[in-house]
Design a protein around this motif. Structure first.
Motif, PDB file in Angstrom:
ATOM      1  N   ALA A  61       0.833  -1.204   0.000  1.00 17.94           N
ATOM      2  CA  ALA A  61       0.000   0.000   0.000  1.00 17.94           C
ATOM      3  C   ALA A  61       0.869   1.255   0.000  1.00 17.94           C
ATOM      4  N   GLY A  62       1.966   1.228   0.744  1.00 15.06           N
ATOM      5  CA  GLY A  62       2.872   2.376   0.777  1.00 15.06           C
ATOM      6  C   GLY A  62       3.488   2.653  -0.582  1.00 15.06           C
ATOM      7  N   ALA A  63       3.859   1.595  -1.306  1.00 14.09           N
ATOM      8  CA  ALA A  63       4.433   1.783  -2.639  1.00 14.09           C
ATOM      9  C   ALA A  63       3.415   2.395  -3.592  1.00 14.09           C
ATOM     10  N   VAL A  64       2.177   1.935  -3.521  1.00 12.75           N
ATOM     11  CA  VAL A  64       1.131   2.490  -4.390  1.00 12.75           C
ATOM     12  C   VAL A  64       0.873   3.955  -4.041  1.00 12.75           C
ATOM     13  N   VAL A  65       0.752   4.262  -2.761  1.00 16.18           N
ATOM     14  CA  VAL A  65       0.511   5.640  -2.343  1.00 16.18           C
ATOM     15  C   VAL A  65       1.691   6.527  -2.732  1.00 16.18           C
ATOM     16  N   LEU A  66       2.901   6.034  -2.580  1.00 15.26           N
ATOM     17  CA  LEU A  66       4.080   6.809  -2.961  1.00 15.26           C
ATOM     18  C   LEU A  66       4.095   7.106  -4.456  1.00 15.26           C
ATOM     19  N   LEU A  67       3.747   6.131  -5.272  1.00 20.17           N
ATOM     20  CA  LEU A  67       3.693   6.355  -6.717  1.00 20.17           C
ATOM     21  C   LEU A  67       2.610   7.359  -7.089  1.00 20.17           C
ATOM     22  N   VAL A  68       1.474   7.307  -6.393  1.00 19.83           N
ATOM     23  CA  VAL A  68       0.387   8.232  -6.684  1.00 19.83           C
ATOM     24  C   VAL A  68       0.763   9.653  -6.282  1.00 19.83           C
ATOM     25  N   VAL A  69       1.273   9.818  -5.080  1.00 18.95           N
ATOM     26  CA  VAL A  69       1.593  11.154  -4.570  1.00 18.95           C
ATOM     27  C   VAL A  69       2.875  11.690  -5.211  1.00 18.95           C
ATOM     28  N   GLY A  70       3.853  10.837  -5.445  1.00 19.62           N
ATOM     29  CA  GLY A  70       5.141  11.276  -5.957  1.00 19.62           C
ATOM     30  C   GLY A  70       5.216  11.430  -7.456  1.00 19.62           C
ATOM     31  N   GLY A  71       4.203  10.971  -8.161  1.00 19.12           N
ATOM     32  CA  GLY A  71       4.230  11.066  -9.609  1.00 19.12           C
ATOM     33  C   GLY A  71       3.600  12.341 -10.121  1.00 19.12           C
ATOM     34  N   SER A  72       4.100  12.797 -11.267  1.00 25.25           N
ATOM     35  CA  SER A  72       3.492  13.968 -11.900  1.00 25.25           C
ATOM     36  C   SER A  72       2.512  13.455 -12.955  1.00 25.25           C
ATOM     37  N   GLY A  73       1.909  14.362 -13.654  1.00 25.91           N
ATOM     38  CA  GLY A  73       0.949  13.985 -14.679  1.00 25.91           C
ATOM     39  C   GLY A  73      -0.437  14.438 -14.297  1.00 25.91           C
ATOM     40  N   SER A  74      -1.418  13.881 -14.954  1.00 24.52           N
ATOM     41  CA  SER A  74      -2.808  14.280 -14.753  1.00 24.52           C
ATOM     42  C   SER A  74      -3.257  13.961 -13.330  1.00 24.52           C
ATOM     43  N   PHE A  75      -3.641  14.992 -12.589  1.00 19.60           N
ATOM     44  CA  PHE A  75      -4.055  14.785 -11.208  1.00 19.60           C
ATOM     45  C   PHE A  75      -5.404  14.077 -11.134  1.00 19.60           C
ATOM     46  N   SER A  76      -6.224  14.245 -12.157  1.00 20.80           N
ATOM     47  CA  SER A  76      -7.552  13.629 -12.110  1.00 20.80           C
ATOM     48  C   SER A  76      -7.496  12.110 -12.213  1.00 20.80           C
ATOM     49  N   SER A  77      -6.359  11.551 -12.612  1.00 18.91           N
ATOM     50  CA  SER A  77      -6.251  10.095 -12.681  1.00 18.91           C
ATOM     51  C   SER A  77      -5.694   9.490 -11.395  1.00 18.91           C
ATOM     52  N   LYS A  78      -5.239  10.304 -10.476  1.00 17.70           N
ATOM     53  CA  LYS A  78      -4.615   9.776  -9.254  1.00 17.70           C
ATOM     54  C   LYS A  78      -5.567   8.927  -8.407  1.00 17.70           C
ATOM     55  N   PRO A  79      -6.830   9.309  -8.222  1.00 11.87           N
ATOM     56  CA  PRO A  79      -7.714   8.413  -7.455  1.00 11.87           C
ATOM     57  C   PRO A  79      -7.861   7.035  -8.103  1.00 11.87           C
ATOM     58  N   ARG A  80      -7.854   7.007  -9.409  1.00 13.17           N
ATOM     59  CA  ARG A  80      -7.957   5.724 -10.109  1.00 13.17           C
ATOM     60  C   ARG A  80      -6.729   4.866  -9.845  1.00 13.17           C
ATOM     61  N   PHE A  81      -5.562   5.491  -9.711  1.00  8.51           N
ATOM     62  CA  PHE A  81      -4.338   4.748  -9.431  1.00  8.51           C
ATOM     63  C   PHE A  81      -4.306   4.198  -8.013  1.00  8.51           C
ATOM     64  N   LEU A  82      -5.164   4.710  -7.132  1.00  8.00           N
ATOM     65  CA  LEU A  82      -5.234   4.197  -5.766  1.00  8.00           C
ATOM     66  C   LEU A  82      -6.072   2.915  -5.657  1.00  8.00           C
ATOM     67  N   LEU A  83      -6.778   2.558  -6.701  1.00 10.70           N
ATOM     68  CA  LEU A  83      -7.643   1.376  -6.636  1.00 10.70           C
ATOM     69  C   LEU A  83      -6.906   0.097  -6.248  1.00 10.70           C
ATOM     70  N   PRO A  84      -5.691  -0.158  -6.733  1.00  8.80           N
ATOM     71  CA  PRO A  84      -5.017  -1.396  -6.308  1.00  8.80           C
ATOM     72  C   PRO A  84      -4.586  -1.395  -4.841  1.00  8.80           C
ATOM     73  N   ALA A  85      -4.634  -0.266  -4.185  1.00  9.82           N
ATOM     74  CA  ALA A  85      -4.175  -0.173  -2.796  1.00  9.82           C
ATOM     75  C   ALA A  85      -5.280  -0.620  -1.840  1.00  9.82           C
ATOM     76  N   PHE A  86      -5.832  -1.795  -2.077  1.00  5.15           N
ATOM     77  CA  PHE A  86      -6.932  -2.307  -1.257  1.00  5.15           C
ATOM     78  C   PHE A  86      -6.589  -2.450   0.228  1.00  5.15           C
ATOM     79  N   PRO A  87      -5.315  -2.666   0.614  1.00  4.67           N
ATOM     80  CA  PRO A  87      -5.042  -2.761   2.053  1.00  4.67           C
ATOM     81  C   PRO A  87      -5.389  -1.483   2.815  1.00  4.67           C
ATOM     82  N   LEU A  88      -5.522  -0.358   2.107  1.00  7.96           N
ATOM     83  CA  LEU A  88      -5.898   0.889   2.785  1.00  7.96           C
ATOM     84  C   LEU A  88      -7.283   0.792   3.422  1.00  7.96           C
ATOM     85  N   LEU A  89      -8.076  -0.149   2.968  1.00  8.96           N
ATOM     86  CA  LEU A  89      -9.440  -0.295   3.491  1.00  8.96           C
ATOM     87  C   LEU A  89      -9.501  -1.153   4.756  1.00  8.96           C
ATOM     88  N   ILE A  90      -8.403  -1.753   5.156  1.00 10.57           N
ATOM     89  CA  ILE A  90      -8.398  -2.620   6.342  1.00 10.57           C
ATOM     90  C   ILE A  90      -8.822  -1.867   7.604  1.00 10.57           C
TER      91      ILE A  90
END
Length: 133
Positions: A61-90
């Protein structure tokens, strides 16, 4: 391909520029909602770490969040990139289990409210918003 989307890992500089522009100059509702979702992802990661989840799930989950927050590009796609981070829902799942012990109506109310918000936002993003998803 990354150049076409201006997508690269810049340690969050692009995200901070976007947030600064959003706060200073405003933006559409979708961008503000995207910011809320990314902030919620960061908060959920902190809660996951405090929840003493298995190390593999925290690292993933940390790697996914780091890639989302640390990456540039279209900000509107960032929530979609968080979808694989399912452990965040624990932490949320554990909180729902605890609330069911008090009464199942709270869990039903929370899940129903989140479903309604998700449905309304999805309908707005598809039908009304002028920004790309």
């Amino acid at each position: 391909m990354q150049r076409a989307w201006s997508s690269r890992f810049d340690f969050g500089a692009g995200s901070l520029r976007f947030i600064e522009g959003l706060l200073l100059h405003g933006g559409g509702f979708v961008y503000a909602a995207d910011l809320v979702v990314v902030a919620a992802g960061l908060l959920l990661f902190c809660l996951l770490c405090l929840d003493r989840a298995p190390l593999a799930l925290v690292v993933f989950a940390g790697a996914v969040v780091l890639l989302v927050v640390g990456g540039s590009g279209s900000f509107s796609s960032k929530p979609r990139f968080l979808l694989p981070a399912f452990p965040l829902l624990i932490p949320l799942a554990r909180a729902l289990v605890r609330s069911r012990r008090v009464g199942p109506s709270r869990a039903v109310l929370v899940v129903g409210a989140l479903t309604a918000v998700s449905l309304l936002f999805g309908a707005y993003a598809v039908a009304v918003a002028r920004s790309p998803l």
